[in-house]
Design a protein around this motif. Structure first.
Motif, PDB file in Angstrom:
ATOM      1  N   ALA A  14       0.898  -1.120   0.064  1.00 59.16           N
ATOM      2  CA  ALA A  14       0.048   0.261   0.014  1.00 59.16           C
ATOM      3  C   ALA A  14       0.901   1.360  -0.045  1.00 59.16           C
ATOM      4  N   GLU A  15       0.537   2.156  -0.450  1.00 56.64           N
ATOM      5  CA  GLU A  15       1.014   3.679  -0.442  1.00 56.64           C
ATOM      6  C   GLU A  15       0.900   4.332   0.934  1.00 56.64           C
ATOM      7  N   GLY A  16       0.061   3.661   1.729  1.00 55.49           N
ATOM      8  CA  GLY A  16      -0.194   4.234   3.025  1.00 55.49           C
ATOM      9  C   GLY A  16      -1.745   3.744   3.500  1.00 55.49           C
ATOM     10  N   PRO A  17      -2.083   4.181   4.770  1.00 57.27           N
ATOM     11  CA  PRO A  17      -3.385   3.857   5.160  1.00 57.27           C
ATOM     12  C   PRO A  17      -4.578   4.765   4.570  1.00 57.27           C
ATOM     13  N   ALA A  18      -5.504   4.227   4.182  1.00 57.10           N
ATOM     14  CA  ALA A  18      -6.486   5.158   3.509  1.00 57.10           C
ATOM     15  C   ALA A  18      -7.288   6.209   4.278  1.00 57.10           C
ATOM     16  N   PHE A  19      -6.954   5.891   5.756  1.00 56.22           N
ATOM     17  CA  PHE A  19      -7.454   6.823   6.482  1.00 56.22           C
ATOM     18  C   PHE A  19      -6.802   6.209   7.854  1.00 56.22           C
ATOM     19  N   ALA A  20      -6.905   7.369   9.227  1.00 55.52           N
ATOM     20  CA  ALA A  20      -6.708   6.952  10.242  1.00 55.52           C
ATOM     21  C   ALA A  20      -7.119   5.863  10.852  1.00 55.52           C
ATOM     22  N   THR A  21      -6.225   4.738  11.043  1.00 56.64           N
ATOM     23  CA  THR A  21      -6.537   3.444  11.560  1.00 56.64           C
ATOM     24  C   THR A  21      -7.363   3.433  12.762  1.00 56.64           C
ATOM     25  N   SER A  22      -8.651   2.783  12.999  1.00 58.06           N
ATOM     26  CA  SER A  22      -9.257   2.905  14.223  1.00 58.06           C
ATOM     27  C   SER A  22      -9.345   1.493  14.784  1.00 58.06           C
ATOM     28  N   VAL A  23      -8.788   1.581  16.050  1.00 58.42           N
ATOM     29  CA  VAL A  23      -8.675   0.321  17.064  1.00 58.42           C
ATOM     30  C   VAL A  23      -9.407   0.668  18.321  1.00 58.42           C
ATOM     31  N   GLY A  24     -10.527   0.032  18.681  1.00 55.51           N
ATOM     32  CA  GLY A  24     -11.235   0.214  20.068  1.00 55.51           C
ATOM     33  C   GLY A  24     -11.470  -1.274  20.732  1.00 55.51           C
ATOM     34  N   THR A  25     -10.982  -1.069  21.997  1.00 54.32           N
ATOM     35  CA  THR A  25     -11.116  -2.140  22.978  1.00 54.32           C
ATOM     36  C   THR A  25     -12.147  -1.840  24.153  1.00 54.32           C
ATOM     37  N   GLY A  26     -12.717  -3.134  24.441  1.00 49.72           N
ATOM     38  CA  GLY A  26     -13.596  -2.975  25.799  1.00 49.72           C
ATOM     39  C   GLY A  26     -14.848  -1.640  25.537  1.00 49.72           C
ATOM     40  N   PRO A  27     -14.650  -0.807  26.422  1.00 51.02           N
ATOM     41  CA  PRO A  27     -15.561   0.325  26.091  1.00 51.02           C
ATOM     42  C   PRO A  27     -15.807   0.972  25.031  1.00 51.02           C
ATOM     43  N   ASN A  28     -14.567   0.962  24.339  1.00 51.88           N
ATOM     44  CA  ASN A  28     -14.311   1.831  23.250  1.00 51.88           C
ATOM     45  C   ASN A  28     -14.645   1.144  21.874  1.00 51.88           C
ATOM     46  N   SER A  29     -14.861   0.274  22.090  1.00 50.20           N
ATOM     47  CA  SER A  29     -15.082  -0.900  20.708  1.00 50.20           C
ATOM     48  C   SER A  29     -16.594  -0.453  20.160  1.00 50.20           C
ATOM     49  N   GLY A  30     -16.583  -0.591  18.907  1.00 51.88           N
ATOM     50  CA  GLY A  30     -17.724  -0.207  18.251  1.00 51.88           C
ATOM     51  C   GLY A  30     -18.078   1.018  17.717  1.00 51.88           C
ATOM     52  N   ARG A  31     -17.186   2.164  18.384  1.00 52.94           N
ATOM     53  CA  ARG A  31     -17.386   3.621  18.115  1.00 52.94           C
ATOM     54  C   ARG A  31     -16.825   4.117  16.857  1.00 52.94           C
ATOM     55  N   ARG A  32     -17.645   4.548  15.831  1.00 52.66           N
ATOM     56  CA  ARG A  32     -17.315   5.074  14.801  1.00 52.66           C
ATOM     57  C   ARG A  32     -16.211   6.165  14.653  1.00 52.66           C
ATOM     58  N   GLY A  33     -15.119   5.896  14.023  1.00 49.93           N
ATOM     59  CA  GLY A  33     -14.043   6.780  13.880  1.00 49.93           C
ATOM     60  C   GLY A  33     -13.272   6.744  15.334  1.00 49.93           C
ATOM     61  N   HIS A  34     -13.518   6.036  15.982  1.00 49.13           N
ATOM     62  CA  HIS A  34     -12.688   5.829  17.411  1.00 49.13           C
ATOM     63  C   HIS A  34     -10.979   6.229  17.322  1.00 49.13           C
ATOM     64  N   ARG A  35     -10.558   7.074  17.872  1.00 50.77           N
ATOM     65  CA  ARG A  35      -9.128   7.225  17.903  1.00 50.77           C
ATOM     66  C   ARG A  35      -8.527   6.489  18.916  1.00 50.77           C
ATOM     67  N   PRO A  36      -7.385   5.525  18.661  1.00 53.06           N
ATOM     68  CA  PRO A  36      -6.880   4.801  19.450  1.00 53.06           C
ATOM     69  C   PRO A  36      -6.412   5.539  20.502  1.00 53.06           C
ATOM     70  N   THR A  37      -6.368   4.909  21.885  1.00 54.53           N
ATOM     71  CA  THR A  37      -5.735   5.447  23.037  1.00 54.53           C
ATOM     72  C   THR A  37      -4.920   4.536  23.642  1.00 54.53           C
ATOM     73  N   ASP A  38      -4.384   4.778  24.660  1.00 53.72           N
ATOM     74  CA  ASP A  38      -3.605   3.845  25.317  1.00 53.72           C
ATOM     75  C   ASP A  38      -4.012   2.854  26.063  1.00 53.72           C
ATOM     76  N   ARG A  39      -5.201   2.674  26.201  1.00 54.47           N
ATOM     77  CA  ARG A  39      -6.041   1.379  26.711  1.00 54.47           C
ATOM     78  C   ARG A  39      -5.662   0.275  26.331  1.00 54.47           C
ATOM     79  N   ARG A  40      -5.378  -0.740  27.175  1.00 55.23           N
ATOM     80  CA  ARG A  40      -4.785  -2.090  26.918  1.00 55.23           C
ATOM     81  C   ARG A  40      -5.827  -3.014  26.479  1.00 55.23           C
ATOM     82  N   VAL A  41      -5.569  -4.016  25.509  1.00 52.91           N
ATOM     83  CA  VAL A  41      -6.366  -5.180  25.589  1.00 52.91           C
ATOM     84  C   VAL A  41      -6.595  -6.019  26.640  1.00 52.91           C
ATOM     85  N   GLU A  42      -7.718  -6.555  27.121  1.00 46.22           N
ATOM     86  CA  GLU A  42      -7.974  -7.235  28.279  1.00 46.22           C
ATOM     87  C   GLU A  42      -8.854  -8.512  27.805  1.00 46.22           C
TER      88      GLU A  42
END
Length: 368
Positions: A187-215
């Motif tokens: 790829a030339e790069g990501p198509a947009f800012a990659t979103s990763v959400g865990t726990g209470p952050n999961s399922g949010r559209r356009g969530h910006r990744p935080t320092d929350r750790r996967v549990e």
């Protein structure tokens, strides 16, 4: 491809001439690339007057990220650094005897629009409107091929991540790793800012990744996309971390999956945008999820990640064949988390097998 670009420019000029302008100025970067094959930083495209010209602030680099200019185009580089190619184009059009110049008013700032009028005060500025965006909605097979390759790259990156150890890693770290893998696979790069959400952050559209750790026991929702030859695709999946999913997680996942399937099955030439949205939204509404739903079920993709059409409740218009769109319903439960499932598909008639799924990573609820 030169003939393809020339045909696109001819079609745009026909629209411009129908509006009373035999000359057009294209400034929006994605539109410039669509018509010229490349969009060097700040470049604009002047059409009409006997010669189509790509005006650039500096020499084109030829790098994949900006594309390569169509060989049939004249490329002119401004002689002085800091100049505005759009202003130079207006002066050039006036010097060639143009009486009217159609411009993309929705992209020009007020200051830039005034500068065009100042350099060519006798040149009537008309509005080109969204003419190029309208041409871009239906993709040719070369464009769809680029999207297909981008989808394959995104599938690869996501698949590799799922095989790694996830517990204890942060959302931010996982997002960065996914973007690195996209580039590793071409790829030339990501198509947009990659979103990763865990726990209470999961399922949010356009969530910006935080320092929350996967549990253990978390929902993990991921949305990413690859850019390939300028074209951008999108995929989103939701998983469960650790042991078997809880009953509420299975129930919510099955609901969103049913909504996503209903949206996908509604994709057909002639289907109203709002009807596709309604097909997916009704599944969620009937289960009591009327609050906090995303404003749309999906959107077009191409040289930009969010293009027309918009699959939304108030959207006007109907789908055509060869239009790539996303179908991405989701539900987020505050404090608990949620599910989002997102695919990129190409609208195809039933005779050709119906909608073509580009993103093929499994939609089974996996426990990782």
């Amino acid at each position: 491809m030169s003939e393809v670009y020339a045909t696109r420019r001819e079609r745009l000029l026909e629209r411009s001439e129908a509006g009373g302008s035999a000359t057009a100025l294209v400034t929006r970067p994605a539109n410039v690339r669509y018509l010229a094959g490349a969009a060097p930083h700040g470049a604009v495209l002047l059409l009409g007057g006997g010669e189509d010209i790509l005006l650039c602030a500096g020499p084109p680099t030829g790098e994949a990220v900006e594309g390569r200019p169509d060989e049939a185009l004249t490329v002119r580089v401004l002689p002085r650094a800091g100049g505005d190619p759009a202003v130079a184009a207006a002066g050039l059009a006036a010097g060639r005897g143009a009486e009217s110049l159609a411009v993309e008013e929705h992209h020009l700032t007020v200051t830039r629009h005034r500068a065009l009028g100042s350099v060519a005060p006798r040149l009537r500025l008309a509005d080109l409107g969204g003419a190029v965006e309208q041409l871009r909605v239906i993709k040719d097979e070369e464009e769809i091929s680029c999207l297909r390759t981008g989808a394959e790259i995104a599938d690869q990156a996501l698949g590799e991540l799922l095989e790694s150890i996830l517990v204890g890693r942060t959302e931010r770290h996982l997002a960065l790793e996914l973007e690195r893998r996209l580039v590793d696979h071409g790829a030339e790069g990501p198509a947009f800012a990659t979103s990763v959400g865990t726990g209470p952050n999961s399922g949010r559209r356009g969530h910006r990744p935080t320092d929350r750790r996967v549990e253990e026991g978390d929902f993990l929702s991921v949305c990413l996309g690859a850019t390939y030859h300028g074209y951008r695709c999108e995929i989103g999946r939701t998983f469960v971390i650790g042991t078997s999913p809880a009953d509420w997680q299975i129930e919510l996942y099955d609901l969103v999956f049913a909504a996503q399937r209903a949206g996908r099955e509604a994709l057909a030439p002639g289907a109203a945008y709002r009807d596709v949205d309604r097909a997916a939204r009704q599944v969620l509404d009937s289960a009591g999820h009327t609050e906090g739903l995303p404003p749309l079920t999906g959107h077009g993709v191409g040289l930009e990640i969010d293009e027309d059409p918009q699959l939304a409740p108030a959207a006007m218009g109907k789908l055509d064949a060869c239009v790539p769109v996303t179908v991405e319903p989701g539900v987020h439960l505050p404090g608990r988390g949620g599910v989002r499932i997102d695919d990129t598909l190409v609208v195809r008639p039933e005779a050709d097998g119906g909608p073509e799924l580009l993103t093929i990573t499994t939609k089974e609820l996996l426990a990782l």
